[in-house]
Design a protein around this motif. Structure first.
Motif, PDB file in Angstrom:
ATOM      1  N   HIS A  21      12.559   3.736   1.528  1.00 16.17           N
ATOM      2  CA  HIS A  21      13.078   2.393   1.753  1.00 16.17           C
ATOM      3  C   HIS A  21      11.960   1.386   1.545  1.00 16.17           C
ATOM      4  CE1 HIS A  21      16.085   4.907   3.717  1.00 16.17           C
ATOM      5  NE2 HIS A  21      15.159   5.353   4.532  1.00 16.17           N
ATOM      6  N   VAL A  22      11.601   1.196   0.277  1.00 15.80           N
ATOM      7  CA  VAL A  22      10.448   0.342   0.015  1.00 15.80           C
ATOM      8  C   VAL A  22      10.704  -1.076   0.530  1.00 15.80           C
ATOM      9  CG1 VAL A  22      11.191  -0.172  -2.334  1.00 15.80           C
ATOM     10  CG2 VAL A  22       8.794  -0.366  -1.751  1.00 15.80           C
ATOM     11  N   GLY A  23      11.993  -1.464   0.539  1.00 10.41           N
ATOM     12  CA  GLY A  23      12.328  -2.793   1.053  1.00 10.41           C
ATOM     13  C   GLY A  23      11.973  -2.961   2.528  1.00 10.41           C
ATOM     14  N   ASP A  24      11.941  -1.856   3.270  1.00 10.21           N
ATOM     15  CA  ASP A  24      11.588  -1.910   4.694  1.00 10.21           C
ATOM     16  C   ASP A  24      10.149  -1.489   4.923  1.00 10.21           C
ATOM     17  OD1 ASP A  24      14.721  -0.212   5.301  1.00 10.21           O
ATOM     18  OD2 ASP A  24      14.340  -2.358   5.054  1.00 10.21           O
ATOM     19  N   GLY A  25       9.399  -1.235   3.860  1.00 12.55           N
ATOM     20  CA  GLY A  25       8.019  -0.782   4.023  1.00 12.55           C
ATOM     21  C   GLY A  25       7.930   0.651   4.503  1.00 12.55           C
ATOM     22  N   ASN A  26       8.947   1.471   4.186  1.00 10.55           N
ATOM     23  CA  ASN A  26       9.021   2.823   4.708  1.00 10.55           C
ATOM     24  C   ASN A  26       8.930   3.851   3.574  1.00 10.55           C
ATOM     25  OD1 ASN A  26      11.672   4.541   6.605  1.00 10.55           O
ATOM     26  ND2 ASN A  26       9.572   5.122   6.152  1.00 10.55           N
ATOM     27  N   LEU A  27       7.874   4.639   3.587  1.00 11.50           N
ATOM     28  CA  LEU A  27       7.648   5.654   2.556  1.00 11.50           C
ATOM     29  C   LEU A  27       8.040   7.033   3.084  1.00 11.50           C
ATOM     30  CD1 LEU A  27       6.187   6.698  -0.113  1.00 11.50           C
ATOM     31  CD2 LEU A  27       4.167   6.939   1.336  1.00 11.50           C
ATOM     32  N   HIS A  28       8.764   7.795   2.256  1.00 12.58           N
ATOM     33  CA  HIS A  28       8.971   9.204   2.568  1.00 12.58           C
ATOM     34  C   HIS A  28       8.051   9.981   1.644  1.00 12.58           C
ATOM     35  CE1 HIS A  28      12.154   8.501   5.316  1.00 12.58           C
ATOM     36  NE2 HIS A  28      13.011   8.065   4.433  1.00 12.58           N
ATOM     37  N   LEU A  29       6.994  10.527   2.219  1.00 13.64           N
ATOM     38  CA  LEU A  29       6.027  11.294   1.431  1.00 13.64           C
ATOM     39  C   LEU A  29       6.312  12.765   1.678  1.00 13.64           C
ATOM     40  CD1 LEU A  29       3.276  11.767  -0.069  1.00 13.64           C
ATOM     41  CD2 LEU A  29       2.180  11.501   2.140  1.00 13.64           C
ATOM     42  N   ASN A  30       6.555  13.515   0.640  1.00 12.76           N
ATOM     43  CA  ASN A  30       6.863  14.929   0.797  1.00 12.76           C
ATOM     44  C   ASN A  30       5.951  15.761  -0.077  1.00 12.76           C
ATOM     45  OD1 ASN A  30      10.020  15.600   2.018  1.00 12.76           O
ATOM     46  ND2 ASN A  30       9.333  13.502   1.761  1.00 12.76           N
ATOM     47  N   VAL A  31       5.521  16.895   0.495  1.00 11.48           N
ATOM     48  CA  VAL A  31       4.693  17.839  -0.253  1.00 11.48           C
ATOM     49  C   VAL A  31       5.405  19.182  -0.196  1.00 11.48           C
ATOM     50  CG1 VAL A  31       2.439  18.961  -0.359  1.00 11.48           C
ATOM     51  CG2 VAL A  31       2.611  16.620   0.475  1.00 11.48           C
ATOM     52  N   THR A  32       5.427  19.897  -1.311  1.00  4.49           N
ATOM     53  CA  THR A  32       6.044  21.231  -1.262  1.00  4.49           C
ATOM     54  C   THR A  32       5.039  22.296  -1.670  1.00  4.49           C
ATOM     55  OG1 THR A  32       6.825  21.069  -3.536  1.00  4.49           O
ATOM     56  CG2 THR A  32       8.356  20.393  -1.819  1.00  4.49           C
ATOM     57  N   GLN A  37       0.808  -1.221   0.000  1.00  5.88           N
ATOM     58  CA  GLN A  37       0.000   0.000   0.000  1.00  5.88           C
ATOM     59  C   GLN A  37       0.839   1.268   0.000  1.00  5.88           C
ATOM     60  OE1 GLN A  37      -2.493  -1.577   3.378  1.00  5.88           O
ATOM     61  NE2 GLN A  37      -4.006  -0.677   2.034  1.00  5.88           N
ATOM     62  N   ILE A  38       2.138   1.112  -0.018  1.00  4.36           N
ATOM     63  CA  ILE A  38       3.009   2.278   0.107  1.00  4.36           C
ATOM     64  C   ILE A  38       2.668   3.373  -0.878  1.00  4.36           C
ATOM     65  CG2 ILE A  38       5.344   3.031  -0.470  1.00  4.36           C
ATOM     66  CD1 ILE A  38       6.467   1.023   1.226  1.00  4.36           C
ATOM     67  N   TYR A  39       2.512   3.055  -2.152  1.00  4.76           N
ATOM     68  CA  TYR A  39       2.331   4.151  -3.096  1.00  4.76           C
ATOM     69  C   TYR A  39       0.901   4.667  -3.135  1.00  4.76           C
ATOM     70  CZ  TYR A  39       3.974   7.310  -6.595  1.00  4.76           C
ATOM     71  OH  TYR A  39       4.352   8.460  -7.236  1.00  4.76           O
ATOM     72  N   GLN A  40      -0.029   3.844  -2.629  1.00  4.97           N
ATOM     73  CA  GLN A  40      -1.427   4.282  -2.656  1.00  4.97           C
ATOM     74  C   GLN A  40      -1.602   5.591  -1.882  1.00  4.97           C
ATOM     75  OE1 GLN A  40      -3.682   2.683  -4.560  1.00  4.97           O
ATOM     76  NE2 GLN A  40      -4.901   4.506  -4.107  1.00  4.97           N
ATOM     77  N   LEU A  41      -0.823   5.730  -0.795  1.00  6.33           N
ATOM     78  CA  LEU A  41      -0.927   6.957   0.007  1.00  6.33           C
ATOM     79  C   LEU A  41      -0.521   8.168  -0.820  1.00  6.33           C
ATOM     80  CD1 LEU A  41      -1.279   8.633   2.519  1.00  6.33           C
ATOM     81  CD2 LEU A  41       0.848   7.735   3.433  1.00  6.33           C
ATOM     82  N   VAL A  42       0.519   8.012  -1.648  1.00  6.61           N
ATOM     83  CA  VAL A  42       0.977   9.132  -2.477  1.00  6.61           C
ATOM     84  C   VAL A  42      -0.101   9.504  -3.499  1.00  6.61           C
ATOM     85  CG1 VAL A  42       2.807   9.937  -4.007  1.00  6.61           C
ATOM     86  CG2 VAL A  42       3.339   8.307  -2.225  1.00  6.61           C
ATOM     87  N   THR A  43      -0.655   8.482  -4.136  1.00  4.45           N
ATOM     88  CA  THR A  43      -1.701   8.728  -5.142  1.00  4.45           C
ATOM     89  C   THR A  43      -2.902   9.416  -4.502  1.00  4.45           C
ATOM     90  OG1 THR A  43      -1.042   6.543  -5.896  1.00  4.45           O
ATOM     91  CG2 THR A  43      -2.787   7.628  -7.123  1.00  4.45           C
ATOM     92  N   ASP A  44      -3.322   8.906  -3.329  1.00  7.83           N
ATOM     93  CA  ASP A  44      -4.479   9.493  -2.656  1.00  7.83           C
ATOM     94  C   ASP A  44      -4.190  10.916  -2.213  1.00  7.83           C
ATOM     95  OD1 ASP A  44      -5.889   6.529  -0.953  1.00  7.83           O
ATOM     96  OD2 ASP A  44      -5.822   7.180  -3.054  1.00  7.83           O
ATOM     97  N   MET A  45      -2.973  11.164  -1.749  1.00  9.77           N
ATOM     98  CA  MET A  45      -2.620  12.511  -1.302  1.00  9.77           C
ATOM     99  C   MET A  45      -2.662  13.483  -2.479  1.00  9.77           C
ATOM    100  SD  MET A  45      -1.789  14.515   1.165  1.00  9.77           S
ATOM    101  CE  MET A  45      -1.199  13.627   2.583  1.00  9.77           C
ATOM    102  N   ARG A  46      -2.145  13.039  -3.637  1.00  9.13           N
ATOM    103  CA  ARG A  46      -2.157  13.905  -4.829  1.00  9.13           C
ATOM    104  C   ARG A  46      -3.588  14.287  -5.193  1.00  9.13           C
ATOM    105  NH1 ARG A  46       2.118  10.674  -7.871  1.00  9.13           N
ATOM    106  NH2 ARG A  46       3.990  11.793  -7.251  1.00  9.13           N
ATOM    107  N   LYS A  47      -4.472  13.253  -5.159  1.00  5.18           N
ATOM    108  CA  LYS A  47      -5.873  13.505  -5.512  1.00  5.18           C
ATOM    109  C   LYS A  47      -6.494  14.459  -4.491  1.00  5.18           C
ATOM    110  CE  LYS A  47      -7.402   9.431  -6.500  1.00  5.18           C
ATOM    111  NZ  LYS A  47      -8.098   8.174  -6.456  1.00  5.18           N
ATOM    112  N   HIS A  48      -6.183  14.208  -3.207  1.00  2.00           N
ATOM    113  CA  HIS A  48      -6.767  14.972  -2.113  1.00  2.00           C
ATOM    114  C   HIS A  48      -6.354  16.444  -2.173  1.00  2.00           C
ATOM    115  CE1 HIS A  48      -8.113  15.713   2.046  1.00  2.00           C
ATOM    116  NE2 HIS A  48      -6.934  16.265   2.262  1.00  2.00           N
ATOM    117  N   LEU A  49      -5.070  16.693  -2.513  1.00  2.00           N
ATOM    118  CA  LEU A  49      -4.597  18.066  -2.489  1.00  2.00           C
ATOM    119  C   LEU A  49      -4.867  18.808  -3.789  1.00  2.00           C
ATOM    120  CD1 LEU A  49      -1.142  17.731  -0.686  1.00  2.00           C
ATOM    121  CD2 LEU A  49      -3.308  18.478   0.279  1.00  2.00           C
ATOM    122  N   GLY A  50      -4.987  18.084  -4.882  1.00  2.61           N
ATOM    123  CA  GLY A  50      -5.224  18.731  -6.170  1.00  2.61           C
ATOM    124  C   GLY A  50      -4.079  19.657  -6.506  1.00  2.61           C
TER     125      GLY A  50
END
Lengths: 539, 254
Positions: free
Chosen positions: A450-461, A426-439
């Motif tokens: 670190h996708v191998g560790d299940g760790n997402l760095h999500l950044n918004v600017t 589900q790691i990338y789903q959060l990024v996709t949903d955030m993009r949709k949410h913020l427009g």
């Protein structure tokens, strides 16, 4: 905060009205996992609001963020007598010149600023002990600081806390070349330790983008993860011993170099990841792996995240024991690297990029495994393009594409950083949903980590600090994470900014116990106040 | 014209590696040390492959002189787009003493054997910094040379070249066949992509000995000693101007 309440309600089915924190800590009722979010969100958010400064106030001055700083606690303020004492034990290393103190008052992201007037730079554990003993008796707050590369505002003062820098505690004390155990002071810069070890055919068990500035004491205090965790594990496993100074100045010597020692409670585990709130780490002994004879870095491009995950599975199967890192970045990250740092894309443009590193003891053996893996990945079309590096210079170049994303983001504008642990699928789903949410309220939304560790760095600017955008991102991101039972801070820690969100990932009973431990080890609360533990646990 | 380009690629210690002198001061430590293609040779390969992509030349042949491991360097050139490789096998003492004069004799012999139209080399190697091979090769073949090239364009049977010289940029026109040595700003070498790396495994590398080409690799130079440059002394901080004057006097500087 009606909005917060409503969203909290959506998380669970029954609302329990527990407004009194004391009642909570004495409660013997077992809280079912589904229930724990909202009662504590309700009362904690109200209490937080009551004591929160309006740092993130919007135009109407009504919205306040839980990540804003609380009111100053009643610590004493530094007097001339205090300065005289410090100068006596730290001649020439008691800094009060505002220009010299300023860099230590601001974090690396330039997102939080304190107003400390005193920077102390001890060189020995004894000096640290004297400082803390004095500050404890005088009720002066202390902010331990290493390389000041933390990303959650935990390394800089909030008010006028005395900054206790470990920068001059940079001696390597011992290295055992048979067992690979390195013992050093807490202020050693990670990259310097790496250079030292590489000459002796060893490497540090952790590696991160901040290695040129971060110090090992800070790494341990924040239980830093980094790029090699996949292979060598976390600091909880590789740190064999610690020397600490407690809040009252007591020196706690747990600086064992033994691999196995089951004599009593393993106290050091408590301090690893405690973010400077339970004690000041002054020395570390750490188990180091041998330097691999053969390192290869592969940079791959994938069309979809599903293919990326399948590549990961293929990778684990075919590269297995030589796999030492598996990182990803998305096309938005590549765009920022191209634009702000002029780093070119080594392959063709793809939606997702993977950085894979292998480390082994036999170049021929590793090359063969890698070749087989790449052939399989290409022929089964999991990967659409890629390149391989065996030479040091090229390896550094490929790694910089992953390591410098953080830097590229700082050039893009004000950055809102989220470091989330999620189930890998589900790691990338959060990024996709955030993009949709913020427009288009946000300038860029990127995902990497670190996708191998299940760790997402999500950044918004955004071009500049935008409270409305922040309100749109938080608590959306935390609730999304909590709904997957993820962690709202995988490796960055809580610091100042995330302290009040702890309840999204930890049960209230656990947090209450943390508060008890803090009260026991630091009754006056002078160590790194306002950080890590939520405001509603004030003593 | 054959449309064939010979590109010389040298296997050197990777530029990111910390060099260490051997305890007996006879040379630097090379055992177990990361090696890679000389960066200027990479630029030469890139230029050759670019010319082939523009269909100005027909074949790129990568050449390397050295021990068995030199074949890895040739493979890298193949992965970047060279068509085939020639490995001139020189090892042991001969390899330790191999210098620009012998290499240029080898390249000259190969150029004649392969009927090359162009020889592309890096301007110098980062291990010896000689900057001689290109020039010597051209002299041995009596071919024109365009050294320190930062721009190359083929115009019929002539080559327009921009050279980086101390005074600035020099524009020259030379006839083919010719020798060109690549300077830093000629191009940015591509990353070898996976499809090309896979294809490169199937490309041919032929091994020959210097004797087969009629070249004698005995060296006329003898290395007497290799030592590290003197260690940089640490600086000293002083608290006051008076201290500074005292220290300078002590050191005999004033």
């Amino acid at each position: 905060m009606a909005g917060l309440l409503k969203r909290a309600l959506r998380l669970r089915t029954a609302l329990r009205c527990l407004c009194d924190y004391n009642m909570l800590s004495r409660s013997t009722a077992t809280l079912s996992p589904v229930d724990f979010h909202s009662p504590f969100l309700t009362c904690s958010s109200e209490q937080v609001l009551a004591s929160t400064r309006k740092l993130h106030a919007g135009a109407d001055g009504s919205k306040v963020s839980p990540s804003a700083a609380p009111e100053r606690l009643p610590f004493c303020r530094v007097t001339e007598e205090d300065l005289a004492f410090f100068r006596k034990i730290l001649a020439g290393r008691t800094i009060v010149d505002p220009d010299l103190v300023e860099p230590s008052n601001v974090d690396w992201l330039k997102s939080v600023r304190g107003s400390s007037e005193v920077l102390l730079r001890p060189q020995t554990t004894e000096e640290v002990s004297q400082i803390l003993s004095y500050c404890n008796s005088r009720n002066l707050a202390v902010n331990p600081q290493g390389g000041n590369t933390g990303l959650v505002g935990g390394s800089v003062p909030v008010y006028d806390e005395i900054i206790l820098s470990t920068s001059l505690m940079n001696k390597i004390l011992n290295f055992d070349s048979i067992s690979g155990v390195l013992t050093c002071q807490a202020g050693c810069v990670l990259e310097n330790l790496s250079f030292y070890l590489e000459e002796r055919d060893y490497i540090m068990p952790l590696d991160l983008g901040a290695k040129g500035s971060c110090q090992i004491g800070g790494n341990v205090a924040t239980n830093a993860g980094g790029l090699r965790l996949l292979r060598y594990g976390s600091l909880h496993g590789t740190v064999l011993g610690l020397e600490l100074v407690l809040a009252d100045g007591q020196v706690l010597d747990c600086l064992s170099t033994l691999r196995k020692d089951n004599t009593g409670y393993d106290l050091k585990q408590l301090f690893i990841g405690s973010e400077g709130t339970l004690g000041v780490i002054t020395a570390v002994s750490i188990l180091c792996p041998r330097k691999p004879k053969s390192v290869n870095v592969v940079f791959l491009g994938c069309e979809t995240f599903e293919q990326l995950l399948k590549t990961f599975q293929l990778c684990k199967g075919m590269l297995g024991e030589i796999l030492s890192a598996f990182e990803f970045l998305d096309s938005e990250c590549m765009r920022l690297l191209n634009t702000h740092l002029k780093l070119p894309n080594p392959i063709s443009d793809c939606p997702f990029y993977i950085v894979i590193e292998t480390s082994g003891s036999d170049p021929t053996h590793d090359a063969q495994k890698l070749h087989n893996f790449l052939e399989e990945a290409m022929t089964s079309s999991l990967v659409s393009d890629g390149t391989v590096a065996t030479e040091e210079a090229k390896i550094k170049a490929l790694w910089s594409l992953r390591e410098r994303v953080t830097e590229a983001l700082t050039h893009d504008g004000f950055t809102y950083k989220y470091d989330i642990s999620l189930p890998v699928e589900q790691i990338y789903q959060l990024v996709t949903d955030m993009r949709k949410h913020l427009g288009n309220r946000a300038k860029s939304v990127v995902g990497y980590g670190h996708v191998g560790d299940g760790n997402l760095h999500l950044n918004v600017t955004s071009p500049s600090k935008d409270p409305a955008l922040l309100a749109a991102i938080e608590p959306f991101v935390y609730e999304w994470t909590a709904s997957c039972r993820g962690s709202i801070s995988a490796e960055h820690g809580l610091g100042l900014k995330k302290r009040n969100y702890i309840y999204y990932s930890k049960q209230s009973q656990a947090v209450a116990l943390m508060g008890n431990i803090k009260a026991m080890l630091d009754p006056k609360g002078i160590l790194n106040p306002y950080k890590t533990l939520p405001d509603n646990l004030k003593q | 014209m054959s449309g064939r380009v010979l590109v010389g690629v040298k296997r050197v210690i990777d530029y990111a590696v910390k060099i260490r002198v051997k305890p007996d001061n006879t040379g630097v430590v090379t055992d177990g040390v990361k090696h890679s293609m000389n960066p200027f040779c990479e630029i030469a390969v890139e230029e050759a492959v670019k010319l082939k992509e523009k269909k100005l030349i027909k074949e790129v042949v990568a050449v390397s002189c050295g021990p068995q491991q030199s074949q890895e360097t040739i493979r890298t050139a193949l992965a970047m787009g060279a068509d085939r490789g020639i490995h001139v096998d020189v090892s042991g003492k001969d390899y330790e003493n191999l210098g620009p004069l012998q290499v240029s004799k080898i390249l000259a012999a190969l150029a004649k054997q392969e009927d090359a139209q162009l020889i592309l080399l890096g301007k110098q190697a980062i291990d010896d910094d000689c900057n001689q091979t290109g020039q010597m090769t051209a002299a041995l073949l009596d071919w024109p040379q365009g050294t320190f090239a930062s721009e190359v364009s083929l115009e019929g049977d002539k080559i327009n070249l921009v050279r980086e010289i101390d005074g600035g940029l020099e524009h020259i026109k030379i006839n083919t066949p010719a020798v060109i040595t690549a300077d830093l700003r000629l191009n940015t070498p591509r990353y070898a992509t996976l499809p090309n790396i896979m294809k490169a495994k199937k490309k041919k590398i032929v091994t020959v000995k210097p004797a087969d080409l009629g070249v004698d690799v005995t060296s006329r130079l003898e290395v007497l000693k290799v030592e590290e440059p003197p260690q940089r002394q640490a600086g000293m901080k002083v608290e006051t101007v008076e201290d500074l004057v005292v220290k300078l006097k002590e050191a005999g500087r004033v």
